[in-house]
Write an enzyme that holds these catalytic residues in place. Structure first.
Site, PDB file in Angstrom:
ATOM      1  N   LYS A 162       6.467   0.429   3.967  1.00  0.00           N
ATOM      2  CA  LYS A 162       5.298   0.062   3.051  1.00  0.00           C
ATOM      3  C   LYS A 162       4.261   1.216   3.142  1.00  0.00           C
ATOM      4  O   LYS A 162       3.450   1.484   3.917  1.00  0.00           O
ATOM      5  CB  LYS A 162       4.593  -1.233   3.799  1.00  0.00           C
ATOM      6  CG  LYS A 162       3.535  -1.992   2.986  1.00  0.00           C
ATOM      7  CD  LYS A 162       3.286  -3.122   3.539  1.00  0.00           C
ATOM      8  CE  LYS A 162       2.383  -3.953   2.596  1.00  0.00           C
ATOM      9  NZ  LYS A 162       2.659  -4.147   1.147  1.00  0.00           N
ATOM     10  N   TYR A 203       0.722   1.153   5.151  1.00  0.00           N
ATOM     11  CA  TYR A 203      -0.475   0.265   4.967  1.00  0.00           C
ATOM     12  C   TYR A 203       0.183  -1.062   5.442  1.00  0.00           C
ATOM     13  O   TYR A 203       1.350  -1.408   5.428  1.00  0.00           O
ATOM     14  CB  TYR A 203      -0.941   0.228   3.641  1.00  0.00           C
ATOM     15  CG  TYR A 203      -0.412  -0.517   2.640  1.00  0.00           C
ATOM     16  CD1 TYR A 203       0.727   0.351   2.063  1.00  0.00           C
ATOM     17  CD2 TYR A 203      -0.895  -1.483   2.086  1.00  0.00           C
ATOM     18  CE1 TYR A 203       1.499  -0.408   1.008  1.00  0.00           C
ATOM     19  CE2 TYR A 203      -0.081  -1.945   0.758  1.00  0.00           C
ATOM     20  CZ  TYR A 203       0.930  -1.433   0.335  1.00  0.00           C
ATOM     21  OH  TYR A 203       1.444  -1.750  -0.718  1.00  0.00           O
ATOM     22  N   GLU A 231      13.090  -5.465  -7.190  1.00  0.00           N
ATOM     23  CA  GLU A 231      11.767  -6.345  -6.918  1.00  0.00           C
ATOM     24  C   GLU A 231      10.729  -6.233  -8.003  1.00  0.00           C
ATOM     25  O   GLU A 231      11.134  -5.242  -8.898  1.00  0.00           O
ATOM     26  CB  GLU A 231      11.183  -6.043  -5.648  1.00  0.00           C
ATOM     27  CG  GLU A 231      10.956  -4.419  -5.313  1.00  0.00           C
ATOM     28  CD  GLU A 231      10.336  -4.092  -4.088  1.00  0.00           C
ATOM     29  OE1 GLU A 231       9.976  -5.033  -3.164  1.00  0.00           O
ATOM     30  OE2 GLU A 231      10.611  -2.923  -3.727  1.00  0.00           O
ATOM     31  N   ARG A 252       6.363  -5.533  11.071  1.00  0.00           N
ATOM     32  CA  ARG A 252       6.596  -4.474   9.827  1.00  0.00           C
ATOM     33  C   ARG A 252       5.705  -3.270   9.906  1.00  0.00           C
ATOM     34  O   ARG A 252       6.215  -2.188   9.579  1.00  0.00           O
ATOM     35  CB  ARG A 252       6.220  -5.408   8.406  1.00  0.00           C
ATOM     36  CG  ARG A 252       6.771  -4.518   7.240  1.00  0.00           C
ATOM     37  CD  ARG A 252       6.716  -5.144   6.138  1.00  0.00           C
ATOM     38  NE  ARG A 252       5.073  -5.581   5.668  1.00  0.00           N
ATOM     39  CZ  ARG A 252       4.929  -6.361   4.656  1.00  0.00           C
ATOM     40  NH1 ARG A 252       5.840  -6.940   3.858  1.00  0.00           N
ATOM     41  NH2 ARG A 252       3.670  -6.662   4.465  1.00  0.00           N
TER      42      ARG A 252
HETATM   43  N1  PDD Z   1       2.475  -6.152  -1.939  1.00  0.00           N
HETATM   44  N2  PDD Z   1       7.469  -5.717  -2.424  1.00  0.00           N
HETATM   45  C1  PDD Z   1       6.403  -4.913  -2.763  1.00  0.00           C
HETATM   46  C2  PDD Z   1       6.691  -3.412  -3.418  1.00  0.00           C
HETATM   47  C3  PDD Z   1       5.134  -5.098  -2.244  1.00  0.00           C
HETATM   48  O1  PDD Z   1       4.181  -4.088  -2.697  1.00  0.00           O
HETATM   49  C4  PDD Z   1       4.769  -6.404  -1.597  1.00  0.00           C
HETATM   50  C5  PDD Z   1       3.489  -6.845  -1.260  1.00  0.00           C
HETATM   51  C6  PDD Z   1       6.040  -7.152  -1.575  1.00  0.00           C
HETATM   52  C7  PDD Z   1       5.752  -8.734  -0.916  1.00  0.00           C
HETATM   53  O2  PDD Z   1       5.715  -8.411   0.513  1.00  0.00           O
HETATM   54  P1  PDD Z   1       4.644  -9.256   1.273  1.00  0.00           P
HETATM   55  O3  PDD Z   1       5.076 -10.901   0.872  1.00  0.00           O
HETATM   56  O4  PDD Z   1       4.525  -8.806   2.643  1.00  0.00           O
HETATM   57  O5  PDD Z   1       3.258  -9.308   0.678  1.00  0.00           O
HETATM   58  C8  PDD Z   1       7.075  -6.883  -1.932  1.00  0.00           C
HETATM   59  C9  PDD Z   1       1.199  -6.138  -1.323  1.00  0.00           C
HETATM   60  C10 PDD Z   1       0.674  -7.611  -1.233  1.00  0.00           C
HETATM   61  C11 PDD Z   1       0.154  -5.332  -1.705  1.00  0.00           C
HETATM   62  O6  PDD Z   1       0.645  -4.063  -1.983  1.00  0.00           O
HETATM   63  O7  PDD Z   1      -1.033  -5.488  -2.065  1.00  0.00           O
END
Ligand code: PDD
Length: 288
Positions: A154, A39, A186, A58
């Site tokens: 993702k 996603y 993270e 990505r």
């Molecule tokens: N989540 N690490 C994880 C495990 C994440 O799920 C996310 C983002 C990030 C940060 O990525 P970005 O800057 O591209 O949002 C890091 C999204 C927002 C979600 O799952 O809703």
């Protein structure tokens, strides 16, 4: 009725635009059965996508990593997301959520010989972080990172992330900081930043973390602002002794963490590096 969900919003599902409340996927969809899909979450401000190119890149990487050919290139994904945004009628701050799974097939673990990817896209309102979070900061606790070793994908298989977020909720805090073999990885759904003596640090972009789109963006802002940045392994002790901690994600943007494992971080107030990055982030949104 699902609380907080607008069933009348227009969403895309497999070639059609339908009401969210009418969108249906088979119970044999591999996303449902195996979590076999990926996603993206693209934030939009005053109706305009933010850092779309990076999200498309990505998305392409995630699809390649799970060997899913959905028959679309980056341009076609962009068209689909922009079209859904337009039809959703959302003109303010919102997020575009896109999900692609390996489609519907008999339940067998290996890739099906013939299946068509399931493609779903929806747009939901985005509530930007409020003043309380920006000014007072978030709280977090440490936990062992128990997830798999492909966190760079993702993936919609988010059970590990769901359990870590619930760990935070059960502990009465906002987030977790996960550690693998003693080093920071993270948060449950965000990247984590550590500041010591004016140097901004983050874990290396490898398979232990999702490379957030804000990771690259904040590194570029730091460069522009003359804030030294270093990507390297960061021990739990270093995190505990940080002057500042921050998190970043599409929905949380960049926010300070001012309490960690029950103790104040640095002065206990959002720090100077955060303030500069925050101001630059806000300016980038305003100039969209
Ligand atoms: N989540 N690490 C994880 C495990 C994440 O799920 C996310 C983002 C990030 C940060 O990525 P970005 O800057 O591209 O949002 C890091 C999204 C927002 C979600 O799952 O809703």
């Amino acid at each position: 009725m699902i609380p907080g969900v607008d069933n009348d919003s227009v969403v895309y599902l497999n070639g059609e635009y339908v009401r969210l409340g009418d969108a249906r996927v088979s119970v044999l969809d591999r996303g449902f059965i195996f979590g076999d899909g990926i996603y993206e979450v693209v934030p939009c401000y005053h109706g305009k996508p933010f850092l779309m190119d990076k999200h498309l890149a990505r998305l392409t990487r995630s699809l390649a990593a799970i060997r899913l050919d959905a028959g679309r290139d980056a341009q076609a994904w962009q068209r689909l997301m922009l079209d859904t945004l337009q039809r959703s009628g959302q003109r303010g701050d919102c997020i575009i959520y896109l999900q692609v799974t390996r489609g519907v097939a008999k339940r067998e673990h290996g890739f099906p010989a013939h299946s068509q990817a399931t493609v779903f896209c929806m747009v939901s309102p985005l509530k930007r972080p409020d003043a309380h979070k920006r000014d007072d900061g978030m709280s977090a606790v440490s936990m062992v990172d128990e997830r798999w070793l492909h966190c760079e994908i993702k993936s919609v298989s988010l059970l590990g992330n769901v359990l870590s977020k619930q760990y935070a909720t059960d502990a009465g805090v906002d987030e977790v900081l996960q550690f693998r073999d003693g080093n920071l990885s993270e948060g449950s759904s965000c990247n984590i930043w550590v500041v010591k003596d004016g140097v901004l640090r983050a874990p290396v972009r490898d398979h232990h973390i999702l490379e957030g789109i804000r990771y690259g963006f904040l590194v570029s802002l730091a460069e522009r602002l003359g804030i030294p940045f270093e990507a390297r392994a960061i021990s739990q002790e270093e995190v505990a002794q940080a002057d500042e901690l921050m998190l970043s994600s599409a929905t949380k943007e960049v926010l300070p963490i001012t309490r960690f494992d029950g103790k104040p971080v640095g002065s206990g107030k959002p720090g100077a590096v955060y303030a500069r990055l925050r101001a630059a982030y806000d300016a980038a949104i305003e100039s969209l």
